[in-house]
Design an enzyme around this catalytic site. Structure first.
Site, PDB file in Angstrom:
ATOM      1  CG  ASP A 172      38.065  38.683  36.725  1.00 38.52           C
ATOM      2  OD1 ASP A 172      38.108  37.493  36.414  1.00 38.52           O
ATOM      3  OD2 ASP A 172      37.547  39.104  37.780  1.00 38.52           O
ATOM      4  CD  GLU A 217      35.782  35.761  33.658  1.00 38.60           C
ATOM      5  OE1 GLU A 217      35.808  34.557  33.923  1.00 38.60           O
ATOM      6  OE2 GLU A 217      35.868  36.629  34.540  1.00 38.60           O
TER       7      GLU A 217
END
Ligand code: CA
Length: 649
Positions: free
Chosen positions: A337, A366
């Site tokens: 993340d 990400e």
């Protein structure tokens, strides 16, 4: 606090601190076996540390308080000849005359809500056959399906046993069917039939936003870490006994492996639930989190704080943690993340260390660029523009996502599939695994149209296409899928995209962020499988996946192979894309593949290369078998993909 946050920030980068307090051994936390139990805590500024032992995971007083011994490099330890499996503990740290109580950052088990740690002999948490558990060998393809533990089995129509709904244990139930009808498979059987190869599970480490002692109707995605090395308790049948959640998560992983899938874990090292309360920041004041010049926490994550991964002992913590999940829980991949907040050195060390013993584990995340107050100079963040600095790590291609359906934050804008006029070149670059100005190789591109964030694919298409028929919207949905499923890179989809998943809020609008919406919004609606429209979409996805698995030319691993073997066709109608892919490359057994994407409202005629071509994918059908055979030229229907395979001459 001994010094204010700014002074501490400087102190942690001083020569004195770095020379005296960087601990390199791999034994922090508790080691518990039949031979004894050792506790080790890193707390450089502590004047003394006591270990408190408890009978239970919450409430009650310590039955023993033990002074710990000061070792080198800021480490405190205590050793017992007893096997203290099942004993709960925390630490009382004295610093500047003040006492701080904290759980263990390296805890492998904990009590309810993670406030107290638990000593665990991990061997005692292994389900039957765990030593034989391994990643299935299912071929080289990686098609990732993202789901949440609870959304998977909460819907009663899924046919899971009542006591396992929303739990790890639901994954251990094989041969479940829709309302027990014996016809429509649900659960892992459904995913096996769909054909995806890897299941990415949204946060399943211990997080803070669901009360593990509360009602089981509470829901959260779980992007708020508390104990990084412990499974979340609300997915266990018993959150009060620390060994249960460990065993049940292992049972889930074992069941997923047995069903033929790899398991990818969603990890959130970029921020913690609450920076001030987080155990590392309690034990070593402010060490884990970045601080701005005004003394506030850096907040690039938009979750209240950013992890100072560039500090040696934070880096070590992240590396140790990922390695632990790969070793102890047999995890096959990690989705990071907001990895754009973590430095490239840390990510490279994670990849290198894990690959030493698990060479096939995959890493992606990400890589958005965010403002963050890195504590020292000379560090690059793991963002898309720095992709060549982290060659073993792939990135979500928001370039493709936004090109397909329109920009994620401007939800009335159209995308390539819904009629935008200026996105064909972007889609072309993505198809070749060289997205935008950041991606230089398909090995680093995660290709997708939707994930848990933002609107679902069909909702996003619907939002931006007023007046368009449901039938055409489904064509747009399927064209998106055909593009990312045939593009170079690693395809990824959100659970339920293949059954036109929708998320509607109380006022009837499309939800962009359902992180704490009720189960009724977030659960997979298994009974949609009875509807013929959904079945057709599901079958289309299933066919695309089967086609992808059958064609090695769709999974080239570097730009040179792509550029040498894929030709973009010129002279087509506006916005139409077509590609010729060579046979033979990378073990491709066919003599060549031809792909057409037509986002227009009119059919388009495309001239084919010489020879006869089997149409395997058209507007309504997808698979590995020929629907028809054509030569010369072919007409691709409005808003559709067409994929052809050259007939052997
Ligand atoms: Ca929790």
């Amino acid at each position: 606090m001994m010094k204010d946050k700014i002074e501490l920030k400087k102190y942690y980068s001083t020569k004195e601190f770095l020379e005296n307090y960087i601990y390199e051994e791999n034994n922090l936390g508790v080691e518990c076996t039949e031979e004894g139990t050792t506790f080790r805590l890193w707390s450089p500024q502590a004047e003394c540390v006591s270990l408190n032992l408890y009978q239970t995971g919450n409430g009650g007083n310590a039955y023993e308080r033990i002074p710990m011994k000061k070792e080198e490099k800021g480490v405190w330890s205590w050793e017992s000849k007893e096997e203290l499996h099942g004993v709960y503990y925390d630490y009382l740290i004295t610093r500047n005359g003040e006492e701080v109580r904290s759980a263990d950052p390296y805890a492998k088990a904990c009590g309810v809500n993670g406030l107290r740690s638990m000593a665990v002999n991990l061997k005692k948490t292994n389900p039957k056959g765990w030593e034989k558990d391994q990643t299935p060998e299912e071929g080289p393809e990686r098609i990732v399906y993202e789901l949440h533990v609870k959304e998977f089995s909460w819907d009663k129509a899924g046919g899971f046993p009542e006591e396992y709904r929303g739990k790890y244990k639901a994954f251990t139930c094989r041969h479940t069917t829709l309302n027990g009808d014996g016809i429509h498979p649900t659960g892992l059987d459904y995913l096996k039939e769909l054909g995806v190869t890897h299941i990415q599970i949204m946060p399943m480490y211990d997080y803070g936003s669901v009360n593990e002692a509360g009602e089981d109707t509470e829901f959260n995605w779980g992007y708020d870490p508390v104990n990084y090395n412990v499974p979340e308790g609300s997915y266990a049948t018993d959150a009060r006994h620390g060994e249960v959640r460990i065993r049940e998560m292992k049972e889930m992983i074992q069941a997923i492996h047995e069903a033929g899938f790899g398991v990818i874990m969603d990890v959130v090292y970029n921020h913690v639930y609450n920076a001030s309360d987080f155990c590392v920041n309690q034990i070593v004041p402010g060490y884990f989190s970045r601080v701005n010049e005004d003394g506030t926490y850096s907040n690039g994550s938009d979750c209240g704080n950013d992890t100072a991964s560039e500090r040696s002992m934070v880096r070590k913590y992240i590396v140790d943690s990922v390695k632990y999940w790969a070793d102890e829980y047999h995890i096959d991949g990690f989705r990071f993340d907001l990895v754009g907040l973590i430095d490239t050195e840390t990510i490279n060390e994670v990849v290198t260390e894990v690959h030493k013993t698990h060479p096939d584990v995959i890493f992606y995340g990400e890589g958005w660029t965010m403002d963050t107050a890195v504590t020292k100079d000379g560090y690059k963040m793991t963002t898309q523009p720095n992709s060549t600095d982290v060659p073993g790590f792939a990135f979500f291609s928001d370039t493709l996502r936004d090109a397909l359906k329109g920009h994620v934050f401007y939800t009335t804008r159209k995308g390539y599939v819904s009629g935008a006029a200026d996105l064909a070149d972007t889609v072309k670059g993505c198809f070749l695994g060289q997205a935008g100005d950041w991606c230089t190789t398909p090995a680093q591109s995660i290709n997708y149209a939707s994930c848990h964030d933002n609107m679902t694919l069909l909702d996003r298409i619907t939002r931006s296409t007023p007046g368009v028929s449901e039938e055409d919207r489904i064509r747009m949905n399927n064209l998106s899928a055909a593009i990312y499923m045939t593009a170079q890179g690693i395809p990824f989809l959100q659970a339920g995209e293949e059954m036109l998943r929708t998320k509607i809020d109380a006022s009837g609008g499309f939800l962009e962020n359902s992180y704490n919406s009720p189960d009724s919004v977030n659960s997979i609606k298994w009974d949609t499988l009875e509807d013929e429209t959904y079945q057709n979409v599901y079958n289309y996805y299933k066919g695309l996946i089967a086609f992808r698995k059958a064609h090695a030319a769709l999974r080239l691993t570097n730009a040179d192979d792509v550029n040498a073997n894929i030709t973009s066709v010129d002279g087509l109608d506006e916005n139409v894309l077509a590609f010729r892919i060579n046979g033979g490359v990378n073990g491709e057994t066919s003599d060549g593949i031809f792909v057409i994407f037509n986002p227009n409202n009119a059919a388009t005629s495309v001239t084919l290369p010489d020879g006869a071509w089997d149409v395997c994918v058209d507007a309504d059908h997808a698979g590995t078998e020929a629907l028809t055979t054509v030569s010369g030229s072919v007409s691709a229907e409005p808003i559709s993909a067409m994929v052809l395979v050259k007939k052997k001459s």
